[in-house]
Design an enzyme around this catalytic site. Structure first.
Site, PDB file in Angstrom:
ATOM      1  CE1 TYR A 181      -3.955   2.082   0.702  1.00  0.00           C
ATOM      2  CE2 TYR A 181      -2.678   3.199   1.992  1.00  0.00           C
ATOM      3  CZ  TYR A 181      -3.888   3.108   1.476  1.00  0.00           C
ATOM      4  OH  TYR A 181      -4.795   4.304   1.630  1.00  0.00           O
ATOM      5  CE  LYS A 210      -3.747   4.867  -1.616  1.00  0.00           C
ATOM      6  NZ  LYS A 210      -4.776   5.439  -2.598  1.00  0.00           N
TER       7      LYS A 210
END
Lengths: 85, 247
Positions: free
Chosen positions: B155, B159
């Protein structure tokens, strides 16, 4: 499109190319490579497309972007699309 | 209203932050299209809610992982609403695990939804924006992409990748009056955060100077600002909305 119109189209589209790529009209021969010989970048290609769309009130599909390699191909595509409107 | 006559697409608009952005955009006068992948009932209910309030909306069951699906969505929106002004790349997933337990699919699914999904809609919309010499890309990233979070290598990487994409694209398309910004929420009270374990939630709250989780509506306000002409000299930025967590 008649022959006369085709000539007019050729002149007008050459005018657009000359203005956007900033080259002399005589450099824009039928086969001179826009990128390799005339120094066109991808954004200028898009500007040429947008200018043609605006002038002739047509939509040129995005997929044609990669097919515009020289004046001959640009004129062929423009003629196809403008005739089809 | 700040977004009168603007047309926007929000990915992952049926739930969480995406839903709050759809609602806020519609409340400010924008016509808003959004896609969803699984939450059909919620998407349909949101569409009805917005239309009852006099707003205009379109919904698409489309996967951000599929470039062709994003291209078709852009065409559909332009056909229905006549133009496109703003895209919000919000759709995102989590598959938290320690790296030593992380499977290739845990990595791949998160990267292809969060990062490639952002590329896909941006790619689908950018030619329209460049041709009209106006456009606005808002990418929802995360504090995890700035500071890194344990058990979120996938993640956090996705990002951080979105932040890189944001800055690179802002430089590339700025000359064409297309702005590209990102919003990095911290812990925001959505399904994503509600899924955290209670003791972990407590630990996180102690680290947040403002002492509470954020609200999706608070993130949506920044999206409205970035989508509006109030921010027309802002590009390439990451606005962090995290109650001070990442300072």
């Amino acid at each position: 499109m008649s022959e006369v119109d085709m000539n007019a189209l050729e002149d007008e589209i050459k005018g657009i190319v000359v203005e956007i790529i900033e080259v002399e009209p005589e450099e824009v021969t039928a086969e001179a490579d826009f990128v390799e010989e005339l120094g066109m970048d991808s954004m200028q290609a898009l500007e040429i497309m947008a200018a043609i769309e605006k002038k002739y009130k047509v939509q040129i599909p995005e997929d044609y972007l990669g097919k515009i390699v020289n004046f001959s191909s640009l004129l062929k595509i423009s003629n196809e699309i403008i005739n089809g409107k | 209203m700040l977004l009168s006559n603007k047309v926007a697409i929000v990915t992952g608009g049926s739930r969480g932050i995406g839903r709050a952005i759809v609602e806020a955009f519609a409340a400010e006068g924008a016509s808003v299209a959004f896609n969803y992948l699984k939450s059909e009932d919620k998407a349909v209910a949101l569409k009805e809610q917005i239309e009852t309030q006099g707003g205009k909306t379109l919904i698409f069951k489309r996967d951000v992982k599929n470039l062709d699906a994003m291209k078709k969505m852009v065409e559909g929106v332009k056909k229905e609403f006549g133009r496109l002004d703003v895209i919000v790349n919000n759709a995102g997933i989590l598959k938290d695990k320690a790296l030593m337990l992380m499977e290739e699919d845990d990595w791949g699914d998160v990267i292809s939804t969060n990062l490639s999904g952002t590329f896909n809609l941006a790619r689908a919309a950018i030619v329209t924006f460049l041709k009209q010499k106006a456009g606005n890309v808002i990418n929802i990233t995360s504090v995890a992409g700035i500071t890194g979070m344990a058990r979120q290598t996938n993640y956090s990487a996705s990002k951080a990748g979105v932040i890189g994409l944001t800055k690179a694209l802002a430089k590339e398309v700025g000359p064409y009056n297309v702005r590209v910004n990102a919003i990095a929420p911290g812990y925001t009270d959505t399904d994503m955060v509600q899924g955290l374990k209670d003791d972990f939630k407590k630990k996180v709250l102690e680290m947040i100077p403002l002492g509470r989780f954020g609200k999706a509506e608070e993130v949506a306000k920044a999206a409205v600002f970035l989508a509006s002409d109030e921010s027309k000299y802002i590009t390439g930025q990451v606005i962090t909305i995290d109650g001070g967590l990442s300072m």
